[in-house]
Motif scaffolding. Structure first.
Motif, PDB file in Angstrom:
ATOM      1  N   GLU A  74       0.829  -1.210   0.000  1.00 19.37           N
ATOM      2  CA  GLU A  74       0.000   0.000   0.000  1.00 19.37           C
ATOM      3  C   GLU A  74       0.863   1.259   0.000  1.00 19.37           C
ATOM      4  N   LYS A  75       1.998   1.181   0.641  1.00 21.95           N
ATOM      5  CA  LYS A  75       2.872   2.346   0.786  1.00 21.95           C
ATOM      6  C   LYS A  75       3.802   2.544  -0.410  1.00 21.95           C
ATOM      7  N   ASP A  76       4.364   1.450  -0.940  1.00 14.89           N
ATOM      8  CA  ASP A  76       5.486   1.609  -1.868  1.00 14.89           C
ATOM      9  C   ASP A  76       5.391   0.845  -3.198  1.00 14.89           C
ATOM     10  N   LEU A  77       4.368   0.037  -3.407  1.00 21.10           N
ATOM     11  CA  LEU A  77       4.349  -0.798  -4.612  1.00 21.10           C
ATOM     12  C   LEU A  77       4.126   0.028  -5.882  1.00 21.10           C
ATOM     13  N   LYS A  78       4.950  -0.258  -6.901  1.00 22.15           N
ATOM     14  CA  LYS A  78       4.833   0.416  -8.194  1.00 22.15           C
ATOM     15  C   LYS A  78       4.986  -0.607  -9.322  1.00 22.15           C
ATOM     16  N   PRO A  79       4.492  -0.282 -10.522  1.00 20.62           N
ATOM     17  CA  PRO A  79       4.731  -1.163 -11.671  1.00 20.62           C
ATOM     18  C   PRO A  79       6.217  -1.181 -12.002  1.00 20.62           C
ATOM     19  N   CYS A  80       6.698  -2.267 -12.568  1.00 20.41           N
ATOM     20  CA  CYS A  80       8.066  -2.285 -13.075  1.00 20.41           C
ATOM     21  C   CYS A  80       8.190  -1.259 -14.195  1.00 20.41           C
ATOM     22  N   GLU A  81       9.363  -0.723 -14.375  1.00 19.10           N
ATOM     23  CA  GLU A  81       9.580   0.352 -15.343  1.00 19.10           C
ATOM     24  C   GLU A  81       9.211  -0.097 -16.762  1.00 19.10           C
ATOM     25  N   ALA A 138      -1.999  -6.492  -5.742  1.00 14.11           N
ATOM     26  CA  ALA A 138      -0.814  -5.899  -6.355  1.00 14.11           C
ATOM     27  C   ALA A 138      -1.165  -5.204  -7.669  1.00 14.11           C
ATOM     28  N   LEU A 139      -1.985  -5.865  -8.483  1.00 16.87           N
ATOM     29  CA  LEU A 139      -2.371  -5.288  -9.771  1.00 16.87           C
ATOM     30  C   LEU A 139      -3.256  -4.055  -9.589  1.00 16.87           C
ATOM     31  N   SER A 140      -4.102  -4.090  -8.569  1.00 16.76           N
ATOM     32  CA  SER A 140      -4.988  -2.960  -8.301  1.00 16.76           C
ATOM     33  C   SER A 140      -4.197  -1.751  -7.817  1.00 16.76           C
ATOM     34  N   ILE A 141      -3.315  -1.952  -6.851  1.00 18.24           N
ATOM     35  CA  ILE A 141      -2.526  -0.848  -6.300  1.00 18.24           C
ATOM     36  C   ILE A 141      -1.668  -0.202  -7.381  1.00 18.24           C
ATOM     37  N   SER A 142      -1.113  -1.044  -8.259  1.00 16.88           N
ATOM     38  CA  SER A 142      -0.201  -0.538  -9.299  1.00 16.88           C
ATOM     39  C   SER A 142      -0.933  -0.037 -10.541  1.00 16.88           C
ATOM     40  N   GLY A 143      -2.258  -0.193 -10.572  1.00 17.86           N
ATOM     41  CA  GLY A 143      -3.045   0.294 -11.699  1.00 17.86           C
ATOM     42  C   GLY A 143      -2.980  -0.581 -12.937  1.00 17.86           C
ATOM     43  N   LEU A 144      -2.619  -1.859 -12.780  1.00 15.12           N
ATOM     44  CA  LEU A 144      -2.443  -2.740 -13.934  1.00 15.12           C
ATOM     45  C   LEU A 144      -3.625  -3.688 -14.188  1.00 15.12           C
TER      46      LEU A 144
END
Length: 208
Positions: free
Chosen positions: A81-88, A115-121
């Motif tokens: 929730e704090k730090d997850l991002k999509p891979c570049e 994970a997919l939801s948080i990262s917008g994927l």
């Protein structure tokens, strides 16, 4: 000809491997085990959590509490929730490549979806998410990928698998699919793999 792409999740779509292992590092401190997230990641990348924990228990002669897994997963949720991002480059690659896509991961379904939801994927996969915990097959066994291909309506030879772990690449090979190693940090010896990419912008070339 490749007609479908199967993606691993952790470390391939989302930059989560470090966060997962950071959670493990933090929880293991309660048992006097000092293992860095980086070392854990290098050693256990792509592995089944139960197998990883068995190895740690054996090596350090400890017994993890019954609630270890649930408390570990709660901590990882907080870190996500704090730090997850999509891979570049993932968003661009998923937008530009118009082939059918799905996710086949060794993680629990709830964790993958989160994970997919948080990262917008999530929007790129239309619910085509497959988990080893549902299928009952963990990499390097090819079962999870064969199941994904069948559900997507393609033959194994028509599928490419994008993976960041040796276990995942071995599973893809065993499934008769094109294995594409995603290795942004140059961890592996690329001469040992037939298809490798260091950045998601290279994916289009690897599937044509």
């Amino acid at each position: 000809m490749i007609k479908c792409i199967i993606f691993d999740c952790d470390g391939t779509l989302v930059d989560s491997e470090y966060l997962c292992n950071l959670g493990l590092e933090i929880k293991l401190r309660d048992y006097g085990v000092e293992s860095s997230a980086i070392d854990l990641m290098k050693r256990f990348r792509g592995g089944k959590l139960a197998t990883i924990l068995e190895a740690i228990e054996s090596e350090h002669q400890i017994k993890l509490k019954e609630d270890f897994v649930s408390s570990y997963r709660s901590l990882v949720d907080e870190l996500f929730e704090k730090d997850l991002k999509p891979c570049e480059g993932v968003n661009t690659a998923l937008t530009e490549i118009e082939l059918p896509k799905c996710v086949a991961s060794s993680g629990p379904l709830e964790k993958i979806n989160k994970a997919l939801s948080i990262s917008g994927l999530s929007k790129y996969f239309n619910g085509k998410i497959f988990s080893s915990y549902v299928v009952g097959s963990w990499k390097p066994d090819p079962g999870i990928f064969l199941h994904a291909a069948k559900e997507m309506g393609f033959q194994p030879k028509e599928c490419a698998v994008v993976e960041d772990s040796q276990a995942g690449i071995s599973a893809a090979k065993s499934a008769g699919m094109r294995p594409i190693l995603y290795d942004p940090n140059n961890i592996y010896d690329h001469t040992l793999y037939s298809h490798t990419i260091n950045h998601m912008r290279e994916l289009q070339g690897a599937i044509t």
